[in-house]
Structure formats: structure tokens, C-alpha cells
Design a protein around this motif. Structure first.
Motif, PDB file in Angstrom:
ATOM      1  N   LEU B  61      -1.033   1.221  -3.810  1.00  0.00           N
ATOM      2  CA  LEU B  61      -1.720   1.503  -2.732  1.00  0.00           C
ATOM      3  C   LEU B  61      -0.675   2.362  -1.813  1.00  0.00           C
ATOM      4  O   LEU B  61       0.514   2.032  -1.803  1.00  0.00           O
ATOM      5  CB  LEU B  61      -1.878   0.166  -1.926  1.00  0.00           C
ATOM      6  N   THR B  62      -1.099   3.498  -1.156  1.00  0.00           N
ATOM      7  CA  THR B  62      -0.314   4.238  -0.424  1.00  0.00           C
ATOM      8  C   THR B  62      -0.815   4.360   1.168  1.00  0.00           C
ATOM      9  O   THR B  62      -2.111   4.017   1.498  1.00  0.00           O
ATOM     10  CB  THR B  62      -0.343   5.673  -0.714  1.00  0.00           C
ATOM     11  N   ALA B  63       0.279   4.242   2.070  1.00  0.00           N
ATOM     12  CA  ALA B  63      -0.275   4.227   3.493  1.00  0.00           C
ATOM     13  C   ALA B  63       0.777   5.305   4.233  1.00  0.00           C
ATOM     14  O   ALA B  63       2.050   5.220   3.534  1.00  0.00           O
ATOM     15  CB  ALA B  63      -0.414   3.032   4.201  1.00  0.00           C
ATOM     16  N   PRO B  64       0.549   6.084   4.937  1.00  0.00           N
ATOM     17  CA  PRO B  64       1.435   6.855   5.732  1.00  0.00           C
ATOM     18  C   PRO B  64       2.514   6.047   6.566  1.00  0.00           C
ATOM     19  O   PRO B  64       2.317   5.075   7.119  1.00  0.00           O
ATOM     20  CB  PRO B  64       0.681   7.719   6.885  1.00  0.00           C
ATOM     21  N   GLY B  65       3.692   6.323   6.629  1.00  0.00           N
ATOM     22  CA  GLY B  65       4.534   5.570   7.433  1.00  0.00           C
ATOM     23  C   GLY B  65       4.925   6.254   8.679  1.00  0.00           C
ATOM     24  O   GLY B  65       4.214   7.278   8.983  1.00  0.00           O
ATOM     25  N   ASP B  66       5.752   5.768   9.566  1.00  0.00           N
ATOM     26  CA  ASP B  66       6.155   6.281  10.753  1.00  0.00           C
ATOM     27  C   ASP B  66       7.553   6.085  10.946  1.00  0.00           C
ATOM     28  O   ASP B  66       7.972   4.883  11.523  1.00  0.00           O
ATOM     29  CB  ASP B  66       5.590   5.805  11.861  1.00  0.00           C
ATOM     30  N   PRO B  67       8.745   7.008  10.478  1.00  0.00           N
ATOM     31  CA  PRO B  67       9.795   6.713  10.513  1.00  0.00           C
ATOM     32  C   PRO B  67      10.436   6.411  12.031  1.00  0.00           C
ATOM     33  O   PRO B  67      11.595   5.840  11.961  1.00  0.00           O
ATOM     34  CB  PRO B  67      10.692   7.904   9.877  1.00  0.00           C
ATOM     35  N   ALA B  80      -3.009  -5.257   6.192  1.00  0.00           N
ATOM     36  CA  ALA B  80      -4.302  -4.522   5.426  1.00  0.00           C
ATOM     37  C   ALA B  80      -4.175  -4.655   3.900  1.00  0.00           C
ATOM     38  O   ALA B  80      -5.521  -5.008   3.340  1.00  0.00           O
ATOM     39  CB  ALA B  80      -4.110  -3.007   5.713  1.00  0.00           C
ATOM     40  N   ALA B  81      -2.988  -4.630   3.083  1.00  0.00           N
ATOM     41  CA  ALA B  81      -3.243  -4.439   1.728  1.00  0.00           C
ATOM     42  C   ALA B  81      -3.116  -6.121   1.377  1.00  0.00           C
ATOM     43  O   ALA B  81      -4.215  -6.355   0.353  1.00  0.00           O
ATOM     44  CB  ALA B  81      -1.706  -4.093   1.216  1.00  0.00           C
ATOM     45  N   TYR B  82      -2.676  -7.117   1.943  1.00  0.00           N
ATOM     46  CA  TYR B  82      -3.115  -8.258   1.819  1.00  0.00           C
ATOM     47  C   TYR B  82      -4.394  -8.664   1.802  1.00  0.00           C
ATOM     48  O   TYR B  82      -4.853  -9.550   0.756  1.00  0.00           O
ATOM     49  CB  TYR B  82      -1.933  -9.117   2.700  1.00  0.00           C
ATOM     50  N   ALA B 164       5.736   0.771 -18.340  1.00  0.00           N
ATOM     51  CA  ALA B 164       5.024   1.671 -17.663  1.00  0.00           C
ATOM     52  C   ALA B 164       3.424   1.691 -17.763  1.00  0.00           C
ATOM     53  O   ALA B 164       2.931   1.402 -18.752  1.00  0.00           O
ATOM     54  CB  ALA B 164       5.313   3.091 -18.071  1.00  0.00           C
ATOM     55  N   ALA B 165       2.967   1.715 -16.661  1.00  0.00           N
ATOM     56  CA  ALA B 165       1.300   1.713 -16.435  1.00  0.00           C
ATOM     57  C   ALA B 165       0.787   2.919 -16.008  1.00  0.00           C
ATOM     58  O   ALA B 165       1.609   3.682 -15.655  1.00  0.00           O
ATOM     59  CB  ALA B 165       1.116   0.239 -15.568  1.00  0.00           C
ATOM     60  N   THR B 166      -0.492   3.004 -16.388  1.00  0.00           N
ATOM     61  CA  THR B 166      -1.217   4.091 -15.730  1.00  0.00           C
ATOM     62  C   THR B 166      -1.988   3.616 -14.520  1.00  0.00           C
ATOM     63  O   THR B 166      -2.847   2.918 -14.526  1.00  0.00           O
ATOM     64  CB  THR B 166      -2.355   4.819 -16.794  1.00  0.00           C
ATOM     65  N   ALA B 167      -1.485   4.028 -13.613  1.00  0.00           N
ATOM     66  CA  ALA B 167      -1.624   3.550 -12.089  1.00  0.00           C
ATOM     67  C   ALA B 167      -2.816   3.967 -11.561  1.00  0.00           C
ATOM     68  O   ALA B 167      -3.154   5.292 -11.590  1.00  0.00           O
ATOM     69  CB  ALA B 167      -0.575   3.312 -11.210  1.00  0.00           C
ATOM     70  N   THR B 168      -3.824   3.058 -11.197  1.00  0.00           N
ATOM     71  CA  THR B 168      -4.990   3.646 -10.080  1.00  0.00           C
ATOM     72  C   THR B 168      -4.261   3.776  -8.616  1.00  0.00           C
ATOM     73  O   THR B 168      -3.576   2.746  -8.424  1.00  0.00           O
ATOM     74  CB  THR B 168      -6.006   2.518  -9.920  1.00  0.00           C
ATOM     75  N   VAL B 169      -4.583   4.955  -7.882  1.00  0.00           N
ATOM     76  CA  VAL B 169      -3.902   5.164  -6.629  1.00  0.00           C
ATOM     77  C   VAL B 169      -5.072   4.836  -5.609  1.00  0.00           C
ATOM     78  O   VAL B 169      -5.960   5.524  -5.940  1.00  0.00           O
ATOM     79  CB  VAL B 169      -3.306   6.513  -6.683  1.00  0.00           C
ATOM     80  N   GLU B 170      -4.734   4.393  -4.641  1.00  0.00           N
ATOM     81  CA  GLU B 170      -5.692   4.146  -3.610  1.00  0.00           C
ATOM     82  C   GLU B 170      -4.941   4.472  -2.388  1.00  0.00           C
ATOM     83  O   GLU B 170      -4.078   3.727  -1.999  1.00  0.00           O
ATOM     84  CB  GLU B 170      -6.313   2.783  -3.907  1.00  0.00           C
ATOM     85  N   GLU B 171      -5.564   5.288  -1.338  1.00  0.00           N
ATOM     86  CA  GLU B 171      -5.193   5.230  -0.273  1.00  0.00           C
ATOM     87  C   GLU B 171      -5.675   4.241   0.768  1.00  0.00           C
ATOM     88  O   GLU B 171      -6.743   4.091   0.764  1.00  0.00           O
ATOM     89  CB  GLU B 171      -5.532   6.865   0.293  1.00  0.00           C
ATOM     90  N   LEU B 172      -4.706   3.335   1.434  1.00  0.00           N
ATOM     91  CA  LEU B 172      -5.084   2.306   2.232  1.00  0.00           C
ATOM     92  C   LEU B 172      -5.664   2.676   3.581  1.00  0.00           C
ATOM     93  O   LEU B 172      -5.023   3.609   4.169  1.00  0.00           O
ATOM     94  CB  LEU B 172      -4.011   1.542   2.329  1.00  0.00           C
ATOM     95  N   GLN B 173      -6.707   1.987   4.251  1.00  0.00           N
ATOM     96  CA  GLN B 173      -6.964   2.246   5.421  1.00  0.00           C
ATOM     97  C   GLN B 173      -6.262   1.261   6.219  1.00  0.00           C
ATOM     98  O   GLN B 173      -6.461   0.166   5.930  1.00  0.00           O
ATOM     99  CB  GLN B 173      -8.585   2.226   5.596  1.00  0.00           C
TER     100      GLN B 173
END
Lengths: 258, 322
Positions: B61-67, B80-82, B164-173
Motif C-alpha cells: 500500500l502506498t501513500a504520499p508522505g510529507d517530510p 487508513a491502512a489499518y 520474494a513475492a509478486t506484490a499487488t500495489v495499491e494506492e491508499l486513499q
């Protein structure tokens, strides 16, 4: 400015520290207990600000057994103006969740502008309470500060983060935690120790704070097993008579360490 | 989308450049022993997603960060991921950033939290975290009374690695919580990256103490470390004296290490230092004081002048390599 400083009584790291084999909780009867050094440093940060700003109110807050009164008094002797001591039999073995909820309730009563804690206690080494308090209180959180500047409306500092250092700034009210890079606390002299006996020390129970330790109220972390590791025994010891290096390299080779 | 059975949500440590930190393999490895690793990467780059899959994440799961905002954006993303994944456990590094995020999630979602686990297992009743307490003198297990545990995992403590796995990638809202964050500046690395292993999680560590006498002479510790391929540490006395930066402090305060080999040079072995290294597999001590407490726990002790012994050890190690 009102500043709450979290102070904790811990087993002295100079002595043997034990867990009770039945409960898994700290055996407080084994060795000496002391006010954790890191919490004394946190207190010093508040007192330095109070030195420059006389209208500062520094309150020491501790959640600990009734037997910890001497440690709370020490915080007063070092220089806190008053103290709040949360004592309740139902807090024995409290996990981080209940501890944070209880401390947050006590802080809410005092409505301080700033809460200062040590980054890690020497006993539990949880290092999580400051962030949990920020979440409970809706305060801004700035943890692991190795330098702190308290201003009228904000606190700034240097954060010793995992990948390096960074400057951080938090508007008040805020919760910060400090590292041992900050100076040691001033030593309580006799005059302050005597004066500490007259300073206000409020003792609160869970009922006073409206917090329930009922295990059904929220999930808690419990200890399910505890065991003591046998102490390490000394191995080979040689005195260097010119060949120690060779013998060591031989030892490392035999143990496949080189 | 659906998630694998028994999902374990893992928060990946992201470095300032957006890559995954060295803790990733162990975190996902630990998760794979109790369920299916689902990785959350906040503010990572493209390579980070691949790296998490190679480490064994089945879903990323990916989400944009804010450094520029401390802790809050990662906490919001984790929340949100939880809620979306409904994991059996949440695993997070026991790092400064990791503990902050773990604590905040636990409060928000009313979850039980276990800190500084050296391993995780699953039994009939659920997930158990294993801890090493008081410098390794005691071992304890902890578990939640009910619900999903949030567990921070000690860096370098878990040996398990996932395939190693073939991961499904999902952009998190990620809905913003509105919590006010501290403003964070750019991160300055404490020291330049070196070819030496990182102290946390190193398999060999050479530490120096007050006995080195000066910052210049502390170079001897570095030379021995390089000859052994070891990471460098120091006692609190060495750090306080300025021989070595705080990031290298081994002990009660500072870093706890459990390497295969720990070499203590000029360290007396105060109880606070031992608390950070006594779980090492093999301990070697070099000290001119034969009564130094470090010898009580050393597997191989040399009583002698370190300035004479250490150069000889380096020489012998170099000779062996040739």
C-alpha cells in the motif's frame, strides 16, 4: 507558562534489577529505586526556562506506587513548584495504553502549555508515552529532542531522528521528549530539600481522574510468560605476554568468527 | 480489493531519499512467520515498492508522505491502512519514528501495544510478542487481552526472512485527521555514509571505551573493526569524552546489540554498558585492569595494554587474509 514534567521512579541501573517470576512485573523490593535520570533532565529543561521566566509554573507528574513519594519529593527538591502523584492499586502492571490514558487525564485537569518527558525510561524503555499523550490531548508532538528552545507560543529544537538530525518547531500546546544529550539536573541543596516538604503534592486516584482500569473497557497488553536467563559465565582469560593477539585470532578462527 | 488471509500490516521505514531502510527485510520476515505481509510505504519512491515485494510483501500500500510534517501524515496513512486491511497484527520498527506512529495508532484505534519485541509468534489464542528485558537478563512474552496488537520490533533482532513475492500495489486513499503536526526541517545525516556495517543489527561489533584515551587513539578501534568487518560502537564514557558520536553508544541508554561477536576494547564493563551488549553470542574483552567487570562475562579476555595488543591483532588478521 505552565509546564508539566513527567517523572518516573525506576530501579537503579547500578544494582541488580529483577522481574517477579510470578507476575512478570518489576520487583521493587530487590534493589534501590531512583528518579530516572532522563526525567531529571526533562525537569532541568523546564527549570532553565523558569529561571528566565519567573511566571512559569513547573509541575512534576508521576504515576507510580504510593511508595514512590520520596522520588516525587525529589522532583520538588530539584525545583518543581508542585507535584501530582497518581496512586491507585488498579494501576499495578498498567500497560502503555492505560498509563497514557491515566497521565492524559491528569494533564487535562492542569491544562499545561507544554509537557516534557524523557525519551526512554531506563526500565521499560517503551519510549511511546509522549506520542500517545499528544494523540490523547490533541497536542502537537515533537519527540527525541537533543536541544530545546521554549518560546512564548512555540517550542523548537533539534530532533535526533533515526536517519539524522533535523530542526523541528511545534506550536503550543505541545508534548516533547528529550534525549540524554541535554544537561543533567541541578542538585537539590539542603534549602531546597527542606522547602520541598512544604510544596503542594496532590495525590490522585483513578476515580479522581475518571479513568477505568477495567480490562473490558479497552484491550490491554498483558504478560503471558516470564523467565530469567542464566547469567553469563566468564570464559578464558589470559594475560598478555606477547602472544595474546595470536591466541585471540586462533580462538576467533576456531569459533568461525573470522 | 481483497487482501490475503491473516494479513499482517507492516510499516516500512523509509529513508530521507524515499528508499526502504535496512530494517525492511526483518520486519517483513517477522510478519511472514505469523501471516501474510502487507506493507505500507509512506513517502517512498518507485524502488521502495519493488524492494518491499522482494523482501516478501504480498500487497504494497502506498501513500504520499510529507517530510515537513512530523509523524501525523504517517499515522493518518497507517490508520487508513489499518481500517482497510483489518490486520491480525501491526508490525512497526522500534525506531524513534516507529514508536511515535505505533503509540498514536494505538490511541486512535484503541489497540493494545507491545514495545521492543525481539520476535513474534502465533499460538491458538493469537499473536504473541517476545521481549528481552533489563539488558537481556529476563525474557517475557506479551499479548493483547483482545483485539489486534500493535507491536514494535527491535531492529536487528529478527533473523527470519520471507521469500520474494509478486506484490499487488495499491494506492491508499488517506483522509487527513486534522491533527496538528510539528514542522520538521530537512534531515542532516549525522555522519557520512561509510562502508562499515550499521551498528544496529551488525553481526560483529568492536566497541571502545575510556581506555582509548583520546579521539585520535580511538582510530585503533576503527582499524580493528575494519580488519574484522565489524561495526563500531562506544561506551557512554567514550561518547561523553567525544571520542565517537552518540549514535554509536552501546548500553542501557543508546543502542542495544546482540551480535555474533562483540569486542570490548578499553571498556571496564559498567552494568549500564553490559545491559546493551550482554546478549552477544561471543564476547571478547581487552583491558589493562584485570579486575574490570567486563571479564566476568567475556568468553575470551586479555588482560594487557590495548595499545600493544590491538595492533598485533590487526596485524595477525591482515596476515591471515593474505
Amino acid at each position: 507558562m505552565k509546564i508539566y514534567v513527567l517523572v518516573k521512579e525506576v530501579p537503579d541501573t547500578y544494582g541488580d534489577r529483577k522481574l517477579d517470576p510470578e507476575t512478570g512485573l518489576t520487583d521493587r523490593a530487590t534493589g534501590d529505586v531512583v528518579l530516572d535520570e532522563i526525567t531529571e533532565r526533562a525537569l532541568e529543561v523546564a527549570l532553565c526556562y523558569a529561571d528566565e521566566n519567573p511566571d512559569t509554573d513547573v509541575v512534576a507528574l508521576s504515576m507510580s506506587p504510593g511508595s514512590a513519594t520520596a522520588s516525587v519529593r525529589r522532583a520538588l527538591a530539584i525545583g518543581a513548584a508542585s507535584a501530582v502523584h497518581i496512586v491507585d492499586e488498579d494501576l499495578r502492571g498498567a500497560d502503555l495504553g492505560l498509563t497514557a490514558e491515566t497521565l492524559a487525564a491528569a494533564i487535562r485537569r492542569g491544562e499545561p502549555d507544554l509537557v516534557i518527558a524523557g525519551n526512554l525510561s531506563t526500565d521499560g524503555s517503551g519510549g511511546m508515552i509522549p506520542a500517545m499523550l499528544a494523540e490523547h490531548l490533541g497536542y502537537v508532538q515533537a519527540t527525541a529532542l537533543s536541544a530545546v528552545e521554549i518560546g512564548a507560543n512555540s517550542v523548537t529544537g533539534t530532533r535526533s531522528a533515526d536517519a539524522g538530525t533535523q530542526e523541528v518547531a511545534a506550536p503550543l500546546p505541545a508534548v516533547i521528549s528529550i534525549t540524554e544529550a541535554l544537561p543533567d539536573a541541578r542538585f537539590p541543596n539542603l534549602k531546597n530539600t527542606m522547602a520541598a516538604k512544604k510544596k503542594p503534592l496532590e495525590v490522585l486516584s483513578l476515580a479522581d481522574l475518571g479513568v477505568s482500569a477495567d480490562p473490558a473497557a479497552a484491550p490491554r497488553t498483558i504478560l503471558t510468560a516470564v523467565s530469567e536467563k542464566p547469567p553469563r559465565a566468564a570464559g578464558i582469560k589470559i594475560t598478555n605476554d606477547g602472544d595474546a593477539a595470536g591466541q585471540l585470532v586462533e580462538f576467533l578462527m576456531q569459533n568461525k568468527l573470522v | 480489493m481483497g487482501y490475503p488471509e491473516n494479513p499482517i500490516l507492516v510499516v516500512i521505514d523509509v529513508d530521507p531519499a524515499g528508499g526502504v531502510a535496512s530494517s525492511t527485510g526483518a520486519l517483513i520476515g517477522a510478519a511472514s512467520t505469523i501471516g501474510a505481509p502487507v506493507a505500507l510505504i509512506v513517502g517512498g519512491n518507485l524502488g521502495a515498492t519493488d524492494a518491499a515485494a522482494i523482501a516478501g510483501a504480498q500487497v504494497v500500500l502506498t501513500a504520499p508522505g510529507d517530510p515537513a510534517a512530523l509523524t501525523v501524515p504517517i499515522t493518518d496513512a497507517l490508520q487508513a491502512a489499518y481500517r482497510q486491511v483489518k490486520p491480525d497484527a501491526v508490525l512497526i520498527s522500534n525506531s524513534i519514528a516507529g514508536r511515535d506512529v505505533a503509540g498514536r495508532l494505538a490511541v486512535r484505534e484503541k489497540l493494545a501495544v507491545s514495545v521492543d519485541a525481539i520476535g513474534v509468534t502465533r499460538d491458538q489464542e493469537g499473536i504473541v510478542a517476545h521481549h528481552s528485558v533489563y539488558g537481556g537478563s529476563f525474557l517475557t512474552n506479551s499479548a493483547p487481552t483482545h483485539g489486534t496488537p500493535v507491536i514494535t520490533v527491535r531492529q536487528g533482532a529478527v533473523g527470519a526472512r520471507a521469500d520474494a513475492a509478486t506484490a499487488t500495489v495499491e494506492e491508499l486513499q488517506v483522509p487527513a485527521s486534522g491533527a496538528v503536526a510539528a514542522v520538521a526541517g530537512e534531515i542532516t545525516a549525522v555522519e557520512q555514509a561509510s562502508s562499515r556495517p550499521e551498528l544496529r543489527g551488525a553481526s560483529k561489533v568492536v566497541s571502545g571505551g575510556r581506555g582509548l584515551g583520546s579521539k585520535e587513539q580511538f582510530v585503533l578501534v576503527e582499524q580493528l573493526a575494519d580488519a574484522l568487518g565489524a561495526a563500531i560502537g562506544g561506551s557512554r564514557a567514550a561518547v561523553d569524552a567525544g571520542y565517537i558520536p552518540y549514535a554509536h553508544q552501546v548500553g542501557q541508554t543508546g543502542v542495544s546489540v546482540s551480535p555474533q561477536l562483540y569486542v570490548a576494547v578499553g571498556i571496564s564493563g559498567a552494568i549500564q554498558h553490559r545491559a546493551g551488549m550482554q546478549t552477544a553470542k561471543t564476547i571478547v574483552a581487552i583491558n589493562k585492569d584485570g579486575e574490570a567487570p567486563i571479564f566476568d562475562i567475556a568468553d575470551f579476555g586479555i588482560e594487557g595494554d590495548l595499545f600493544a595488543v590491538v595492533p598485533q591483532i590487526i596485524e595477525a588478521l591482515e596476515a591471515r587474509k593474505k
